[in-house]
Design an enzyme around this catalytic site. Structure first.
Site, PDB file in Angstrom:
ATOM      1  N   PRO A 148       0.685  -1.076  -0.023  1.00  0.00           N
ATOM      2  CA  PRO A 148       0.131   0.113   0.152  1.00  0.00           C
ATOM      3  C   PRO A 148       0.895   1.358   0.068  1.00  0.00           C
ATOM      4  O   PRO A 148       2.043   1.293   0.488  1.00  0.00           O
ATOM      5  CB  PRO A 148      -0.916  -0.251   1.541  1.00  0.00           C
ATOM      6  CG  PRO A 148      -0.055  -1.007   2.154  1.00  0.00           C
ATOM      7  CD  PRO A 148       0.571  -1.851   1.446  1.00  0.00           C
ATOM      8  N   HIS A 149       0.424   2.411  -0.759  1.00  0.00           N
ATOM      9  CA  HIS A 149       1.351   3.523  -0.739  1.00  0.00           C
ATOM     10  C   HIS A 149       0.456   4.621  -1.347  1.00  0.00           C
ATOM     11  O   HIS A 149      -0.674   4.508  -1.975  1.00  0.00           O
ATOM     12  CB  HIS A 149       2.227   3.191  -2.033  1.00  0.00           C
ATOM     13  CG  HIS A 149       2.213   2.994  -3.075  1.00  0.00           C
ATOM     14  ND1 HIS A 149       1.896   4.015  -4.245  1.00  0.00           N
ATOM     15  CD2 HIS A 149       1.686   1.928  -3.806  1.00  0.00           C
ATOM     16  CE1 HIS A 149       1.648   3.413  -5.287  1.00  0.00           C
ATOM     17  NE2 HIS A 149       1.442   2.037  -5.042  1.00  0.00           N
TER      18      HIS A 149
END
Lengths: 550, 193
Positions: free
Chosen positions: B108-109
């Site tokens: 996730p980013h």
């Protein structure tokens, strides 16, 4: 005329005529601009229009006195012995040669050279050596030089050595044959050509002022060539070792324009080292350009130097053209034609024959040979240096210019015809498998492909890549960061991504994120709906007012 | 030319075109920090050991909790100015397309206004968490990366390099057996050699 006034006027006249004629030749006559610039020099030079005396203004204002001293004289005066002294223009042409060769170094693609190194080396060496001897031979056989070791013969040999592939590249890219094995071999051989010409040039420089016709011993020629080659390779080694440090240092300036200009000064420093070692200034500039061509900021420097190049390079070629006395060629005309024919054969045979063992047939060999015939930039610079050192006169300059004009005009049509036939290879080309791989992403419409490609390039820019718009007809970008090189192009409805090794996986991820970003934007856009777009354009109050009026 | 372009970039982003899901309000709130981020960072490359937080055993049992937990660790370290905005940006990204990769890796980013430098948190979960991955397997390793919305950051380069390294089973098992931040940094550092 006052010297300050004269030099300002000279520079202005030179630049204006060179730029306009250069553009005219490029756009209307489909010739390289360098040819137009040389022709401009011939026209405005001291042996043509520039030799006609003009009257300068003579204004006398009371109290202030004389504003301009009265003088009547030619714009480009020649002295009593018929020699044109360029004066301050010479300093500018030296800088022009440094800028040009630095840029030529930057444009050199070392990797492509290495990919075709065996064929390129053989054709480059063959063409250079044969042209050198035939060029020098033309002088000897015409009785202009006593032997091959006569300085005049050597100068003409060196001028014959360096090919200018600019014209060939244009023809090949117009006929879409630049990526053929012939095209790649020509580009690779041209690198060798330049290097050999620059090494030979050190011989010309070392013969400064020695036009007595005394033959130079072969041993001396060998030693000097060896020394020049050693200095060249030494400088290149140092340049390649320091290239990353230099590019880091340049980026600290925080301005890309400043980085480009300071990079050029590194070229000047290398030029000083070369000159101090007995080689020519341009050798150092070329080597520094070549070293920096392997960094990720090469395109940044190249772009930042455009204004500098646009000023100095036309000036260089125009002034070189001015040195030539075309009207005085007369008696030298048979020699000029012999010289042109011989050195053309030199490249045709010298480059063509060595190509045959590398899988080319006679047609392929002829294509390579003819592609290597034009001589322009480096030849002109060498001739200018030899003129400055008093080794050749303005008539001989005229003969050299004749050769350059003839090869430039004759080569493109021949080349275009030669490339029309079938394959130039005896058997199908072996797979030139490199590390670089390509993915093609087909999309429903070209506009969409362009839109996504622009966003993709933006995303790479945010990742720290240096972006360069490639000057090609199709839309294409060259992206560099450290050792990573990614090329993105839009071809019809597709986006092409080319990258080496693990950079391709990285590029895939960046593409995916780009698409994700666009989908998010489109989602936001859809949520607006037609109704609210109208409200954005006409705020509620305004709508109410309009209804009220109605 | 390039400088001009960059200003355009900042102006474009701050105007809240929503390319990376920034509302106009938040863009205005932080727009002062977005000017002049270029071109000092012309040559930014990441270091593998750029790891700010490490959670050896994630307490969470689902994807969204795990993301919040990792974000919480970065917030505790004082790296996130506006945790709500950061979470919103991560979730926006995650809802568009899941960042679950293969072999149990989740990445996730987001690029967000909520941070002023790139920061990374790593969390491990032996039991596995459903993460909507490409191969459908639960994830055991989650890297959460946040980078500033503007300026030059090797945001995706880091993720691409991690994903590539993670395909090596030996390295994967070493990473999964880490127990503290220093150890995790050492394992990551090995990638640069």
């Amino acid at each position: 005329m006052q010297s300050d006034l004269l030099i300002a006027l000279q520079v202005a006249v030179v630049i204006i005529s060179a730029k306009f004629l250069g553009r005219f030749f490029e756009r209307r006559l489909h010739q390289p601009s360098v040819i137009g610039e040389v022709v401009a020099g011939l026209i405005i030079g001291p042996f043509a229009l520039g030799g006609i005396a003009i009257a300068s203004l003579h204004v006398h204002i009371p109290l202030i006195g004389q504003v301009l001293t009265p003088a009547v004289g030619p714009l480009f005066p020649i002295d009593s012995s018929g020699i044109f002294h360029e004066g301050l223009l010479r300093v500018l042409t030296i800088l022009g040669a440094v800028v040009l060769m630095f840029d030529a170094g930057l444009e050199t693609n070392l990797k492509r050279f290495l990919a075709f190194a065996p064929a390129g080396l053989a054709t480059g060496l063959g063409g250079s050596v044969l042209s050198f001897f035939l060029g020098a031979g033309a002088a000897v056989w015409s009785g202009l030089a006593s032997s091959f070791r006569d300085p005049v013969a050597m100068v003409l040999g060196v001028i014959a050595t360096a090919t200018s592939v600019g014209l060939t590249v244009r023809v090949l890219s117009d006929t879409r044959t630049l990526n053929t094995p012939e095209g790649a071999t020509i580009l690779s051989a041209a690198v060798i050509d330049d290097v050999i010409a620059l090494v030979f040039l050190s011989l010309v420089v070392s013969m400064s002022g020695d036009s007595s016709g005394t033959a130079i011993p072969w041993g001396m020629i060998g030693l000097r060539s060896l020394w020049a080659a050693m200095v060249f390779l030494g400088l290149l080694g140092i340049g390649l070792l320091l290239r990353k440090r230099i590019s880091k240092l340049l980026l600290r300036l925080g301005s890309l324009e400043a980085a480009g200009v300071v990079a050029l000064t590194f070229g000047l420093l290398a030029a000083c080292i070369a000159e101090a070692s007995g080689l020519a200034l341009i050798v150092g500039a070329y080597v520094m350009g070549l070293s920096l061509s392997e960094t990720d900021i090469v395109n940044v420097i190249h772009k930042a130097l455009i204004p500098v190049r646009e000023f100095f390079v036309p000036l260089l070629f125009c002034v070189t053209g001015m040195l030539a006395n075309l009207a005085g060629v007369g008696s030298l005309l048979p020699f000029a034609l012999l010289y042109t024919v011989l050195i053309s054969i030199g490249k045709l045979v010298g480059c063509g024959l060595p190509a045959i063992p590398f899988g080319f047939n006679l047609r392929g060999a002829a294509r390579i040979g003819v592609g290597m015939v034009p001589r322009q930039e480096v030849g002109l610079i060498v001739a200018g240096i030899a003129f400055g050192n008093g080794l050749i006169g303005s008539q001989m300059m005229g003969a050299v210019v004749v050769m350059i004009l003839v090869t430039a005009v004759a080569t493109p049509p021949v080349l275009a015809v030669l490339f029309k036939g079938g394959s130039g290879l005896r058997r199908p080309a072996p797979d030139q498998s490199t590390d670089t791989r390509m993915i093609r992403i087909p999309l429903p419409a070209r506009d969409l492909a362009l839109f996504i490609a622009e966003k993709l390039v933006d995303m790479f820019r945010h990742e720290g890549f240096h972006v360069f718009d490639m000057p090609v007809r199709a839309k294409a970008w060259d992206l560099r960061k450290g050792s990573r090189v990614v090329t993105i192009a839009v071809e019809e409805n597709s986006i092409l991504i080319m990258a080496g090794g693990d950079s391709l996986d990285y590029a895939r991820l960046v593409f995916l994120e780009t698409i994700t970003g666009i989908r998010k934007v489109l989602g936001d856009f859809d949520s607006l709906g037609e109704h609210s777009i109208r409200h954005l354009l006409y705020p509620r109050e305004e709508l109410r007012t309009q209804e009220h009026i109605r | 030319m390039y400088m001009g372009y960059c200003n355009l970039q900042c102006a474009d982003g701050a105007a809240g075109l929503g390319f990376r899901g920034v509302s106009l309000y938040n863009a205005k709130k932080y727009s002062d920090n977005t000017r002049g981020t270029f071109p000092g960072a012309l040559m930014k490359t990441h270091r593998y050991a750029d790891l700010d937080c490490f959670i050896p055993v994630l307490a969470s049992t689902d994807k969204w909790q795990a993301i919040s937990e990792l974000l919480g660790s970065l917030t505790t370290e004082g790296l996130v100015r506006d945790p709500d905005l950061a979470l919103q940006d991560i979730l926006d990204r995650e809802h568009t397309l899941s960042t679950g990769m293969t072999h149990g890796l989740g990445l996730p980013h987001a690029r967000t206004q909520a941070v002023s430098r790139r920061c990374v948190a790593l969390g491990l979960c032996r039991a596995g968490i459903e993460f909507d991955t490409i191969d459908g397997l639960p994830v055991h390793v989650i890297f959460l990366e946040l980078s500033p919305l503007h300026g030059v950051w090797p945001h995706l380069e880091y993720l691409a390099d991690l994903a590539r390294a993670y395909s090596d089973p030996l390295w994967r098992s070493e990473l999964e057996s880490c127990t503290n931040l220093a150890g995790a940094r050492r394992v990551l550092e090995r990638l640069s050699s």
